[in-house]
Design an enzyme around this catalytic site. Structure first.
Site, mmCIF file in Angstrom:
data_model
loop_
_atom_site.group_PDB
_atom_site.id
_atom_site.type_symbol
_atom_site.label_atom_id
_atom_site.label_comp_id
_atom_site.label_asym_id
_atom_site.label_seq_id
_atom_site.Cartn_x
_atom_site.Cartn_y
_atom_site.Cartn_z
ATOM 1 N N GLU A 93 -12.318 -5.464 -3.151
ATOM 2 C CA GLU A 93 -11.170 -5.203 -2.285
ATOM 3 C C GLU A 93 -11.279 -5.972 -0.966
ATOM 4 O OE1 GLU A 93 -8.670 -3.749 -3.390
ATOM 5 O OE2 GLU A 93 -9.374 -2.517 -5.062
ATOM 6 N N ARG B 141 -0.092 9.701 -4.863
ATOM 7 C CA ARG B 141 0.766 9.830 -6.049
ATOM 8 C C ARG B 141 0.468 11.118 -6.792
ATOM 9 N NH1 ARG B 141 0.206 8.637 -11.095
ATOM 10 N NH2 ARG B 141 -1.882 7.787 -10.787
ATOM 11 N N CYS C 58 -9.485 6.470 -2.233
ATOM 12 C CA CYS C 58 -10.351 5.287 -2.126
ATOM 13 C C CYS C 58 -9.958 4.425 -0.931
ATOM 14 C CB CYS C 58 -10.303 4.451 -3.398
ATOM 15 S SG CYS C 58 -11.223 5.205 -4.732
ATOM 16 N N HIS D 104 -13.521 -1.471 -6.528
ATOM 17 C CA HIS D 104 -12.943 -0.590 -7.549
ATOM 18 C C HIS D 104 -13.482 -0.998 -8.917
ATOM 19 C CE1 HIS D 104 -9.384 1.264 -5.290
ATOM 20 N NE2 HIS D 104 -9.895 2.247 -5.991
HETATM 21 N N1 PCA Z 1 -10.641 6.509 -7.341
HETATM 22 C C1 PCA Z 1 -9.535 7.041 -6.543
HETATM 23 C C2 PCA Z 1 -10.150 8.094 -5.658
HETATM 24 C C3 PCA Z 1 -11.495 8.366 -6.212
HETATM 25 C C4 PCA Z 1 -11.742 7.289 -7.186
HETATM 26 O O1 PCA Z 1 -12.799 7.101 -7.796
HETATM 27 C C5 PCA Z 1 -8.765 5.954 -5.800
HETATM 28 O O2 PCA Z 1 -8.746 4.794 -6.250
HETATM 29 O O3 PCA Z 1 -8.185 6.240 -4.758
#
Ligand code: PCA
Length: 218
Positions: free
Chosen positions: A83, A93, A146, A170
């Site tokens: 990211e 959401r 996140c 991610h």
């Molecule tokens: N993914 C979510 C929140 C916790 C996670 O592992 C996100 O992408 O916001």
């Protein structure tokens, strides 16, 4: 206590109806490891908007890390997403694990609209690609918990710990999760662990990011 400088690696508990979260599994696998003469401290964060900022503050105060890498699951993505941008916006959401669903509020009122990752996103992408690990730079960490953690982390580092670097990655679903989401992409846990380890190593050994194209036209 270890004499080596510390890296803080965070993951999340499961959310959104899943029973596992790959980010948690990666942290469990890497905590206690030594990477490029640094010691990895691990922490699992709740998927709860209200908890993230104070928890991050406590973790940074306790570990005094030179580098913080936060991980989260992005079901439906096919590659490790390095990211680039954290935005000062929450627009949930779905409800978090505490039942809260904040809409259109800032992560930190009055703070800048966005922060960039201070990790070498392009160099990490190039390194992982060489290792044969699916990877891509990403221009949005979403507007859920996140992104909130990424933004809160970037804000804390920028305002209070300017010598520490931080970023967010991610990760896709694990195959056992994707099995319940027909046609969804997934990645094996060992591949994710190797990718995160290489990303940390690259961040620790790269000061200036590569100047190669990694943008998106739309
Ligand atoms: N993914 C979510 C929140 C916790 C996670 O592992 C996100 O992408 O916001």
């Amino acid at each position: 206590m270890s004499a080596l400088p510390t890296i803080l690696l965070t993951g999340f508990e499961p959310f959104g109806g899943e029973r596992i979260n790959p980010s948690q599994e990666i942290v469990r696998a890497l905590e206690g490891a030594t990477i490029a003469q640094h010691r990895v401290a691990g922490a699992i964060l709740p998927v709860v908007f209200a908890a993230t900022l104070p928890l991050l503050e406590d973790l940074i105060a306790a570990h005094r890390p030179v580098l913080v890498l936060a991980l989260g699951q992005a079901g439906g993505r096919s590659a490790l997403s390095i990211e680039r941008v954290a935005v000062n916006l929450v627009d949930a959401r779905i409800a978090d694990n505490d039942g809260a669903q904040p809409i259109d509020v800032p992560v930190v009122a009055g703070a800048p609209n966005a922060y960039f990752s201070t990790l070498p996103v392009k160099a990490i992408t190039a390194r992982l690609r060489t290792l044969g690990i699916p990877v891509a730079p990403s221009l949005s960490a979403g507007t859920f918990v996140c992104n909130q953690v990424f933004y809160a982390l970037a804000h804390l580092l920028a305002t209070r710990h300017p010598h520490a670097r931080g970023g967010f990655v991610h990760v896709p679903w694990l195959p056992e999760q994707a099995a319940h989401h027909p046609e969804a992409p997934s990645m094996a846990l060992d591949t994710m662990i190797a990718g995160v380890r290489a990303a940390i190593e690259c961040a620790l050994t790269t000061q200036d990011d590569l100047r190669v194209s990694g943008g998106a036209t739309h």
